[in-house]
Design a protein around this motif. Sequence first.
Motif, PDB file in Angstrom:
ATOM      1  N   TYR A  61       0.812  -1.202   0.000  1.00 19.50           N
ATOM      2  CA  TYR A  61       0.000   0.000   0.000  1.00 19.50           C
ATOM      3  C   TYR A  61       0.855   1.266   0.000  1.00 19.50           C
ATOM      4  O   TYR A  61       0.491   2.260  -0.617  1.00 19.50           O
ATOM      5  N   HIS A  66       2.844   1.948  -5.635  1.00 18.60           N
ATOM      6  CA  HIS A  66       1.425   2.105  -5.324  1.00 18.60           C
ATOM      7  C   HIS A  66       1.012   3.571  -5.438  1.00 18.60           C
ATOM      8  O   HIS A  66      -0.027   3.890  -5.997  1.00 18.60           O
ATOM      9  N   LEU A  70      -1.782   5.072  -8.005  1.00 17.64           N
ATOM     10  CA  LEU A  70      -2.944   5.841  -7.567  1.00 17.64           C
ATOM     11  C   LEU A  70      -3.070   7.129  -8.371  1.00 17.64           C
ATOM     12  O   LEU A  70      -4.147   7.505  -8.811  1.00 17.64           O
ATOM     13  N   GLY A 211      -8.435   7.416   1.216  1.00 17.41           N
ATOM     14  CA  GLY A 211      -7.619   6.401   0.566  1.00 17.41           C
ATOM     15  C   GLY A 211      -7.044   6.794  -0.775  1.00 17.41           C
ATOM     16  O   GLY A 211      -6.341   6.007  -1.407  1.00 17.41           O
ATOM     17  N   GLN A 275      -5.619   2.786   3.121  1.00 19.22           N
ATOM     18  CA  GLN A 275      -5.692   1.755   2.102  1.00 19.22           C
ATOM     19  C   GLN A 275      -6.122   0.423   2.699  1.00 19.22           C
ATOM     20  O   GLN A 275      -6.886  -0.327   2.093  1.00 19.22           O
TER      21      GLN A 275
END
Length: 286
Positions: A61, A66, A70, A211, A275
């Motif tokens: 995460y 990551h 995102l 998140g 996350q």
Amino acid sequence: MNTQQEIDYNRIAKVIRYINANFRQQPSLEELAEQVHLSPYHFQRLFKQWAGTSPKKFLQYISLNHAKNLLKDRQATLFDTSYDTGLSGTARLHDLFVNIEGMTPAEFKNGGVNLQIMYNFHSSPFGNLLVASTSKGICHMAFYTDQDKEFSALVNKFPKAIYYRKTDNHQQNALRVFNHDLSDIEDIKLHLKATNFQLKVWEALLKIPFGELSTYGKLAKQIGNPKASRAVGTAIGSNCVAVLIPCHRVIQSTGAIGGYKWETPRKSAIIGWEQAQLNLEAEANP
């Protein structure tokens, strides 16, 4: 004397520092446990209790990859469509409960004369917090390591206010942001001392869904001033309400986590925790 929660947070923060420096090597459970002198079994249990997921998933995460994914894959329209998705639970959309009211020019100018401020010291999964509120809402929420120093910082902001050490409903509502179930939470109100530009930036921060991540440049464009990335960064650094105004969700355009007013490992921890909550929510609502 440190509370057990603070000891546990410090252990996790140390591991996160290690992960940030070594994520490319994808350290094993044994390597991570060794950083805090715990057996792999006890470390895994502590970590899952703290973050709601395994160290391995948490590592994924908060990795640089990551963060980049995102930024690349999740567009601004996700905020508009998230209401209709299977993952649009109250935990990820808690920002909808937050409203900002700026202090009047008189309140701003006179240092809080006749302003009554309730404050208290609280614990959280990410360390100790000083939370303060007026009759209108939260005016200060900050992580601290030195209780007296943090309280002095609050008093310096409102030197002429009247202070009462007391936990009120505004504080209780704000602290529930760390709970998994926010379904019956009352509106969280913020009563802040800020310039119009700062309020504009902070309101933009509230539009970053739980998140998710954004960058300084994206925020500058969002407020209609694409060349103001540096000024946006300064406004973010002036945020005095941790977590509720989610400045932890802003990272560098390269995907690097970047700095944080309340320590970078804590920023990584909160990003990873959010996350983890989304992952738990997805598993619970397939």
